[in-house]
Design an enzyme around this catalytic site. Sequence first.
Site, PDB file in Angstrom:
ATOM      1  N   ARG A 121      -8.972 -86.966  41.649  1.00  0.00           N
ATOM      2  CA  ARG A 121      -9.475 -85.730  40.682  1.00  0.00           C
ATOM      3  C   ARG A 121      -9.609 -84.687  41.070  1.00  0.00           C
ATOM      4  O   ARG A 121     -10.984 -83.602  40.759  1.00  0.00           O
ATOM      5  CB  ARG A 121     -10.270 -86.393  39.164  1.00  0.00           C
ATOM      6  CG  ARG A 121      -9.546 -87.279  38.978  1.00  0.00           C
ATOM      7  CD  ARG A 121     -10.055 -87.615  37.570  1.00  0.00           C
ATOM      8  NE  ARG A 121      -9.484 -88.880  36.659  1.00  0.00           N
ATOM      9  CZ  ARG A 121      -9.086 -89.713  36.704  1.00  0.00           C
ATOM     10  NH1 ARG A 121      -9.853 -90.205  37.765  1.00  0.00           N
ATOM     11  NH2 ARG A 121      -8.042 -90.440  36.192  1.00  0.00           N
ATOM     12  N   LYS A 143      -3.797 -70.056  43.384  1.00  0.00           N
ATOM     13  CA  LYS A 143      -2.444 -70.617  42.418  1.00  0.00           C
ATOM     14  C   LYS A 143      -2.357 -71.466  44.149  1.00  0.00           C
ATOM     15  O   LYS A 143      -2.308 -71.517  45.072  1.00  0.00           O
ATOM     16  CB  LYS A 143      -1.406 -69.425  42.997  1.00  0.00           C
ATOM     17  CG  LYS A 143      -1.155 -68.990  41.243  1.00  0.00           C
ATOM     18  CD  LYS A 143      -0.038 -68.311  41.479  1.00  0.00           C
ATOM     19  CE  LYS A 143      -0.458 -66.582  39.824  1.00  0.00           C
ATOM     20  NZ  LYS A 143       0.199 -66.053  39.836  1.00  0.00           N
ATOM     21  N   GLU A 185       4.272 -57.514  50.133  1.00  0.00           N
ATOM     22  CA  GLU A 185       2.820 -57.801  49.481  1.00  0.00           C
ATOM     23  C   GLU A 185       2.257 -57.024  49.680  1.00  0.00           C
ATOM     24  O   GLU A 185       0.884 -56.727  48.556  1.00  0.00           O
ATOM     25  CB  GLU A 185       2.357 -59.472  49.781  1.00  0.00           C
ATOM     26  CG  GLU A 185       2.881 -60.318  49.514  1.00  0.00           C
ATOM     27  CD  GLU A 185       3.557 -60.231  48.037  1.00  0.00           C
ATOM     28  OE1 GLU A 185       2.784 -59.914  46.947  1.00  0.00           O
ATOM     29  OE2 GLU A 185       4.219 -61.685  47.832  1.00  0.00           O
ATOM     30  N   LYS A 227      -6.667 -57.873  46.285  1.00  0.00           N
ATOM     31  CA  LYS A 227      -6.263 -59.101  45.031  1.00  0.00           C
ATOM     32  C   LYS A 227      -7.542 -59.851  44.190  1.00  0.00           C
ATOM     33  O   LYS A 227      -7.634 -60.517  42.947  1.00  0.00           O
ATOM     34  CB  LYS A 227      -5.577 -60.258  46.219  1.00  0.00           C
ATOM     35  CG  LYS A 227      -5.333 -61.593  45.231  1.00  0.00           C
ATOM     36  CD  LYS A 227      -4.080 -62.155  45.869  1.00  0.00           C
ATOM     37  CE  LYS A 227      -3.924 -62.855  44.793  1.00  0.00           C
ATOM     38  NZ  LYS A 227      -2.721 -63.929  45.425  1.00  0.00           N
ATOM     39  N   GLU A 237      -4.729 -66.081  35.375  1.00  0.00           N
ATOM     40  CA  GLU A 237      -3.651 -65.110  34.531  1.00  0.00           C
ATOM     41  C   GLU A 237      -2.768 -65.168  32.971  1.00  0.00           C
ATOM     42  O   GLU A 237      -2.125 -65.952  33.020  1.00  0.00           O
ATOM     43  CB  GLU A 237      -2.021 -65.641  35.507  1.00  0.00           C
ATOM     44  CG  GLU A 237      -0.702 -64.754  35.042  1.00  0.00           C
ATOM     45  CD  GLU A 237       0.306 -65.547  36.248  1.00  0.00           C
ATOM     46  OE1 GLU A 237       0.022 -65.084  37.569  1.00  0.00           O
ATOM     47  OE2 GLU A 237       1.101 -64.821  35.961  1.00  0.00           O
ATOM     48  N   ARG A 241      -4.519 -60.210  35.771  1.00  0.00           N
ATOM     49  CA  ARG A 241      -3.195 -60.692  36.858  1.00  0.00           C
ATOM     50  C   ARG A 241      -2.268 -60.592  37.013  1.00  0.00           C
ATOM     51  O   ARG A 241      -1.424 -60.787  38.317  1.00  0.00           O
ATOM     52  CB  ARG A 241      -3.646 -62.792  37.337  1.00  0.00           C
ATOM     53  CG  ARG A 241      -3.280 -62.633  38.438  1.00  0.00           C
ATOM     54  CD  ARG A 241      -4.317 -64.097  38.746  1.00  0.00           C
ATOM     55  NE  ARG A 241      -3.739 -65.446  39.902  1.00  0.00           N
ATOM     56  CZ  ARG A 241      -4.391 -65.544  40.438  1.00  0.00           C
ATOM     57  NH1 ARG A 241      -5.139 -66.337  39.806  1.00  0.00           N
ATOM     58  NH2 ARG A 241      -3.852 -66.436  41.746  1.00  0.00           N
ATOM     59  N   ASN A 245       2.322 -59.807  39.774  1.00  0.00           N
ATOM     60  CA  ASN A 245       3.862 -60.415  39.997  1.00  0.00           C
ATOM     61  C   ASN A 245       4.557 -59.675  40.023  1.00  0.00           C
ATOM     62  O   ASN A 245       6.143 -59.323  39.731  1.00  0.00           O
ATOM     63  CB  ASN A 245       4.292 -61.495  38.714  1.00  0.00           C
ATOM     64  CG  ASN A 245       3.700 -62.698  38.783  1.00  0.00           C
ATOM     65  OD1 ASN A 245       3.565 -63.473  39.732  1.00  0.00           O
ATOM     66  ND2 ASN A 245       2.376 -62.973  37.826  1.00  0.00           N
ATOM     67  N   HIS A 248       8.582 -59.721  41.016  1.00  0.00           N
ATOM     68  CA  HIS A 248       9.013 -61.356  41.596  1.00  0.00           C
ATOM     69  C   HIS A 248       9.471 -61.783  40.544  1.00  0.00           C
ATOM     70  O   HIS A 248      10.138 -62.327  40.754  1.00  0.00           O
ATOM     71  CB  HIS A 248       7.586 -61.606  41.522  1.00  0.00           C
ATOM     72  CG  HIS A 248       6.290 -61.931  42.678  1.00  0.00           C
ATOM     73  ND1 HIS A 248       5.676 -60.406  43.238  1.00  0.00           N
ATOM     74  CD2 HIS A 248       5.762 -62.756  43.883  1.00  0.00           C
ATOM     75  CE1 HIS A 248       5.556 -60.727  44.566  1.00  0.00           C
ATOM     76  NE2 HIS A 248       5.381 -61.743  43.905  1.00  0.00           N
ATOM     77  N   HIS A 252      11.750 -64.120  42.268  1.00  0.00           N
ATOM     78  CA  HIS A 252      11.807 -64.922  42.713  1.00  0.00           C
ATOM     79  C   HIS A 252      12.998 -65.670  42.543  1.00  0.00           C
ATOM     80  O   HIS A 252      13.544 -66.993  42.609  1.00  0.00           O
ATOM     81  CB  HIS A 252      10.897 -65.564  41.013  1.00  0.00           C
ATOM     82  CG  HIS A 252       9.346 -65.402  42.568  1.00  0.00           C
ATOM     83  ND1 HIS A 252       7.757 -65.677  41.260  1.00  0.00           N
ATOM     84  CD2 HIS A 252       8.937 -66.009  43.277  1.00  0.00           C
ATOM     85  CE1 HIS A 252       7.024 -66.161  41.572  1.00  0.00           C
ATOM     86  NE2 HIS A 252       7.578 -66.029  43.072  1.00  0.00           N
ATOM     87  N   HIS A 264      10.652 -64.918  51.220  1.00  0.00           N
ATOM     88  CA  HIS A 264       9.914 -64.682  50.185  1.00  0.00           C
ATOM     89  C   HIS A 264       9.811 -63.029  49.851  1.00  0.00           C
ATOM     90  O   HIS A 264      10.612 -62.439  48.797  1.00  0.00           O
ATOM     91  CB  HIS A 264       8.556 -65.297  50.127  1.00  0.00           C
ATOM     92  CG  HIS A 264       7.838 -64.952  48.510  1.00  0.00           C
ATOM     93  ND1 HIS A 264       7.689 -65.420  47.640  1.00  0.00           N
ATOM     94  CD2 HIS A 264       6.334 -63.825  48.501  1.00  0.00           C
ATOM     95  CE1 HIS A 264       6.815 -64.506  47.005  1.00  0.00           C
ATOM     96  NE2 HIS A 264       6.193 -63.662  46.872  1.00  0.00           N
TER      97      HIS A 264
HETATM   98  N1  GLY Z   1       0.923 -63.984  43.579  1.00  0.00           N
HETATM   99  C1  GLY Z   1       0.343 -63.575  42.808  1.00  0.00           C
HETATM  100  C2  GLY Z   1      -0.901 -64.233  42.507  1.00  0.00           C
HETATM  101  O1  GLY Z   1      -1.201 -64.893  42.532  1.00  0.00           O
HETATM  102  O2  GLY Z   1      -0.885 -63.975  40.724  1.00  0.00           O
END
Ligand code: GLY
Length: 369
Positions: A121, A143, A185, A227, A237, A241, A245, A248, A252, A264
């Site tokens: 947990r 993430k 990025e 970031k 997010e 946030r 993306n 993306h 993606h 990527h």
């Molecule tokens: N890679 C996008 C984020 O961390 O929200």
Amino acid sequence: MQKIKVEIPACPKSSYTIAIDNDFLPSVLSQIKKLLPGKELFLITDVNIAKTKHLKNLLGRENVPRFIISPAGEKSKNIKTVTKIVEEMEKKSLGRDCAVIALGGGTVGDIAGFVAAIYKRGVPVIQIPTTTVAQADSAVGGKTGVDSSISKNAFGIFKNPAAVFIDVNTLKTLDEKQFNSGLVESIKHGLIADANYLTYLQKNLKGILARKQKPLEYIAVKNCKIKAAVVGSDPCEKNKRRILNYGHTIGHAIESASNYKLLHGQAVAIGIIAANIIEQKLGLGGKERLQVLKRLFGELNISLKIPKNITKRQILDIISRDKKAVQKWPRFVLLEKTGKVLCKNGQFAHQVERKIVEEAINILIKENY
Ligand code: GLY
């Protein structure tokens, strides 16, 4: 050493520090022990990193139990790998008083963070990213997750690290394709948050590609500051946030349609061009920016060709299952201008008519931009 604090006002206990320096791996283990006194450590890395000096530099003579992911890369980012790691940790009798160290690129960080989030947990995780993509993006912000056979990060959870250590010297062993692709990025950060940073990247690309210490440290700090500001204000997010993306949604889709043959960064570069085409179609401008981007991606040797076996229908099918989708249609992050994301009615991701997206994909496939 430079330190950047990721402040998370919504959950102050989850705030953490990113330490950035050159060639400081040998001192990191003792810093981790100071930060997490009494924790039994478990290290997760991959076969590529295990072959480099980084593992030895980090551990010295310490016999830290470990799991080495093989093969390296997205192919191992699945629930089977998670099961193997959890069972290995159980075999070592690790309890909730252990902590996980992730040494490697985005795949290692995502898997290790996920394992740490679910093991008994939840136990702390320390991220030590060794690739351009992980240092700029994936190691910061919490993430974590693994892919299902259908989509990327289908199993996922937010798990903020207890700390991040970025040693830019680790980038020296990265192969050129990975190194260059991870820089996408950084370009994304310039596009969404800081036009001057994009100019810096254009002007200093030579030094960055030569892996000179100063520009590598500069971009590591800049990426983390950009970031940290975003993920601190919206850790889960809910809205802002989403700007991270940018490029993306279609990126993606192309990455998973290629069965992860495309890196990527390369897929996101194509996704950024897609976003630019959509911006132009919506009258948001961006024509000059497209030239800048084509030049930059060209200098990085990043091909913007969509592999021939990927169809428009496949891309449309995958984006309909995007995590930002509402009624099976995604929301798109768009630029108002270089360095500024379009925000309408307080929202950072927008509905775009299917017809426009289809036209943009057609243009991309034909490379008619
Ligand atoms: N890679 C996008 C984020 O961390 O929200």
